[in-house]
Design a protein around this motif. Structure first.
Motif, PDB file in Angstrom:
ATOM      1  N   ALA A 161       0.810  -1.221   0.000  1.00 23.40           N
ATOM      2  CA  ALA A 161       0.000   0.000   0.000  1.00 23.40           C
ATOM      3  C   ALA A 161       0.837   1.263   0.000  1.00 23.40           C
ATOM      4  O   ALA A 161       1.938   1.310   0.550  1.00 23.40           O
ATOM      5  CB  ALA A 161      -0.925   0.016   1.222  1.00 23.40           C
ATOM      6  N   THR A 162       0.268   2.298  -0.602  1.00 29.84           N
ATOM      7  CA  THR A 162       0.740   3.670  -0.455  1.00 29.84           C
ATOM      8  C   THR A 162       0.052   4.261   0.767  1.00 29.84           C
ATOM      9  O   THR A 162      -1.104   3.947   1.053  1.00 29.84           O
ATOM     10  CB  THR A 162       0.390   4.485  -1.710  1.00 29.84           C
ATOM     11  OG1 THR A 162       1.190   4.030  -2.797  1.00 29.84           O
ATOM     12  CG2 THR A 162       0.630   5.979  -1.506  1.00 29.84           C
ATOM     13  N   GLU A 163       0.766   5.119   1.488  1.00 27.89           N
ATOM     14  CA  GLU A 163       0.211   5.739   2.691  1.00 27.89           C
ATOM     15  C   GLU A 163       0.183   7.253   2.552  1.00 27.89           C
ATOM     16  O   GLU A 163       1.131   7.857   2.045  1.00 27.89           O
ATOM     17  CB  GLU A 163       1.048   5.370   3.914  1.00 27.89           C
ATOM     18  CG  GLU A 163       0.594   6.042   5.204  1.00 27.89           C
ATOM     19  CD  GLU A 163       1.485   5.725   6.400  1.00 27.89           C
ATOM     20  OE1 GLU A 163       1.188   6.208   7.514  1.00 27.89           O
ATOM     21  OE2 GLU A 163       2.487   4.999   6.209  1.00 27.89           O
ATOM     22  N   THR A 164      -0.899   7.860   2.995  1.00 25.51           N
ATOM     23  CA  THR A 164      -0.931   9.307   3.170  1.00 25.51           C
ATOM     24  C   THR A 164      -0.986   9.573   4.676  1.00 25.51           C
ATOM     25  O   THR A 164      -1.795   8.966   5.385  1.00 25.51           O
ATOM     26  CB  THR A 164      -2.148   9.955   2.490  1.00 25.51           C
ATOM     27  OG1 THR A 164      -3.357   9.318   2.931  1.00 25.51           O
ATOM     28  CG2 THR A 164      -2.043   9.837   0.983  1.00 25.51           C
ATOM     29  N   ALA A 165      -0.117  10.461   5.152  1.00 28.42           N
ATOM     30  CA  ALA A 165       0.003  10.721   6.586  1.00 28.42           C
ATOM     31  C   ALA A 165      -0.359  12.173   6.875  1.00 28.42           C
ATOM     32  O   ALA A 165       0.284  13.095   6.364  1.00 28.42           O
ATOM     33  CB  ALA A 165       1.420  10.424   7.067  1.00 28.42           C
ATOM     34  N   LEU A 166      -1.381  12.380   7.695  1.00 28.88           N
ATOM     35  CA  LEU A 166      -1.859  13.703   8.088  1.00 28.88           C
ATOM     36  C   LEU A 166      -1.435  13.978   9.526  1.00 28.88           C
ATOM     37  O   LEU A 166      -1.731  13.195  10.431  1.00 28.88           O
ATOM     38  CB  LEU A 166      -3.387  13.766   7.980  1.00 28.88           C
ATOM     39  CG  LEU A 166      -4.087  14.956   8.649  1.00 28.88           C
ATOM     40  CD1 LEU A 166      -3.707  16.263   7.971  1.00 28.88           C
ATOM     41  CD2 LEU A 166      -5.599  14.752   8.641  1.00 28.88           C
ATOM     42  N   VAL A 167      -0.742  15.086   9.742  1.00 26.90           N
ATOM     43  CA  VAL A 167      -0.337  15.477  11.092  1.00 26.90           C
ATOM     44  C   VAL A 167      -1.517  16.165  11.772  1.00 26.90           C
ATOM     45  O   VAL A 167      -1.920  17.261  11.378  1.00 26.90           O
ATOM     46  CB  VAL A 167       0.896  16.407  11.067  1.00 26.90           C
ATOM     47  CG1 VAL A 167       1.250  16.849  12.480  1.00 26.90           C
ATOM     48  CG2 VAL A 167       2.081  15.699  10.422  1.00 26.90           C
ATOM     49  N   LEU A 168      -2.058  15.499  12.803  1.00 25.49           N
ATOM     50  CA  LEU A 168      -3.191  16.059  13.533  1.00 25.49           C
ATOM     51  C   LEU A 168      -2.734  16.999  14.642  1.00 25.49           C
ATOM     52  O   LEU A 168      -3.457  17.924  15.013  1.00 25.49           O
ATOM     53  CB  LEU A 168      -4.031  14.933  14.140  1.00 25.49           C
ATOM     54  CG  LEU A 168      -4.733  13.990  13.166  1.00 25.49           C
ATOM     55  CD1 LEU A 168      -5.463  12.897  13.932  1.00 25.49           C
ATOM     56  CD2 LEU A 168      -5.714  14.770  12.297  1.00 25.49           C
ATOM     57  N   ALA A 169      -1.546  16.748  15.176  1.00 27.86           N
ATOM     58  CA  ALA A 169      -1.022  17.591  16.258  1.00 27.86           C
ATOM     59  C   ALA A 169       0.496  17.483  16.284  1.00 27.86           C
ATOM     60  O   ALA A 169       1.059  16.426  15.975  1.00 27.86           O
ATOM     61  CB  ALA A 169      -1.606  17.166  17.600  1.00 27.86           C
ATOM     62  N   GLY A 170       1.154  18.583  16.611  1.00 27.98           N
ATOM     63  CA  GLY A 170       2.598  18.569  16.754  1.00 27.98           C
ATOM     64  C   GLY A 170       3.360  18.919  15.486  1.00 27.98           C
ATOM     65  O   GLY A 170       2.781  19.312  14.467  1.00 27.98           O
ATOM     66  N   ARG A 171       4.683  18.767  15.564  1.00 23.20           N
ATOM     67  CA  ARG A 171       5.588  19.002  14.434  1.00 23.20           C
ATOM     68  C   ARG A 171       6.383  17.716  14.216  1.00 23.20           C
ATOM     69  O   ARG A 171       7.008  17.192  15.137  1.00 23.20           O
ATOM     70  CB  ARG A 171       6.540  20.171  14.707  1.00 23.20           C
ATOM     71  CG  ARG A 171       5.851  21.497  14.943  1.00 23.20           C
ATOM     72  CD  ARG A 171       6.848  22.615  15.251  1.00 23.20           C
ATOM     73  NE  ARG A 171       7.630  22.984  14.064  1.00 23.20           N
ATOM     74  CZ  ARG A 171       8.947  22.820  13.948  1.00 23.20           C
ATOM     75  NH1 ARG A 171       9.641  22.263  14.937  1.00 23.20           N
ATOM     76  NH2 ARG A 171       9.592  23.183  12.858  1.00 23.20           N
TER      77      ARG A 171
END
Length: 229
Positions: free
Chosen positions: A120-130
């Motif tokens: 699989a390809t993954e998309t990663a969304l930062v919900l909090a932090g850096r």
């Protein structure tokens, strides 16, 4: 006849790469919530064999999941906590060609170690932090940057990738995959915790026996290799 064969070969040359690049097979119905039997958990390896539950017996609750509202259990070594969600945890995902995960990184240094997803390809969304995140392509080139809250990065299928919290507060990342069973190969644990012969690792990485034992202790006791001659 020769012309027809050339045309057929040309057609296959065009279609086969596209077919190989596809993710999960297309669904032939709206959805299929697997029926593993009364009280039995859904097993990923058995998904193709399960019948679908009758749509008449399904409710909205079969298509909702609350298991990512909180972080998972943190590793004291890495400061990482992960919650993976596939049809095994959320049967309503079956045949929809997707799964997801929640990753939490402790403040100032929590790390999701290098790993990859073979299917699989993954998309990663930062919900909090850096978060400092990136991947390495098959040519050894690194693509990495610091992601702020609300930013997204994509990790192509089977590319080694990682995430590191570079902020002063805990970070949370939500990952989505284009497969119901993306799989995961964790590089450190796979290399140093799978039972590969010590001579191989010592020579490949220039490690002393003492250094190798320390790594094997950290990443898990060696397991007998099932395919070893």
């Amino acid at each position: 006849m020769a012309h027809r064969r050339r045309c057929l070969l040309l057609l296959l040359a065009v279609l086969l790469p596209a077919m190989a690049a596809r993710g999960d097979p297309d669904a032939v119905q709206d959805f299929c919530v697997p029926d593993a039997g009364r009280g039995l958990p859904v097993e990923l390896a058995m998904l193709p064999a399960y019948p679908c539950r009758s749509p008449a017996n399904l409710t909205a609750g079969d298509f909702a999941f609350s298991g990512v509202r909180a972080a998972g259990n943190f590793s004291p070594e890495t400061g990482f906590a992960g919650v993976s969600v596939t049809p095994a945890q959320f049967p309503g995902l079956h045949t929809l060609g997707m799964s997801f995960a929640r990753a939490d990184l402790s403040a100032a240094g929590g790390v999701n170690p290098p790993h990859y997803h073979p299917r699989a390809t993954e998309t990663a969304l930062v919900l909090a932090g850096r978060v400092y995140a990136g991947f390495v392509d098959s040519g050894g080139r690194l693509f990495a940057k610091v992601l702020e809250q609300g930013e997204v990065m994509v990790f192509p299928r089977a590319m080694v990738h990682f995430q590191l919290n570079v902020g002063d507060t805990p970070a949370t990342v939500y990952g989505a995959f284009n497969s119901e069973n993306p799989g995961i190969v964790r590089i450190p644990a796979t290399v140093f915790g799978s039972g590969i012969r010590e001579a191989v690792l010592e020579r490949a990485f220039g490690l002393t026996p003492a250094e190798l034992r320390r790594l094997e202790k950290r990443f898990g006791p060696p397991k007998k290799a099932e395919m070893e001659d």
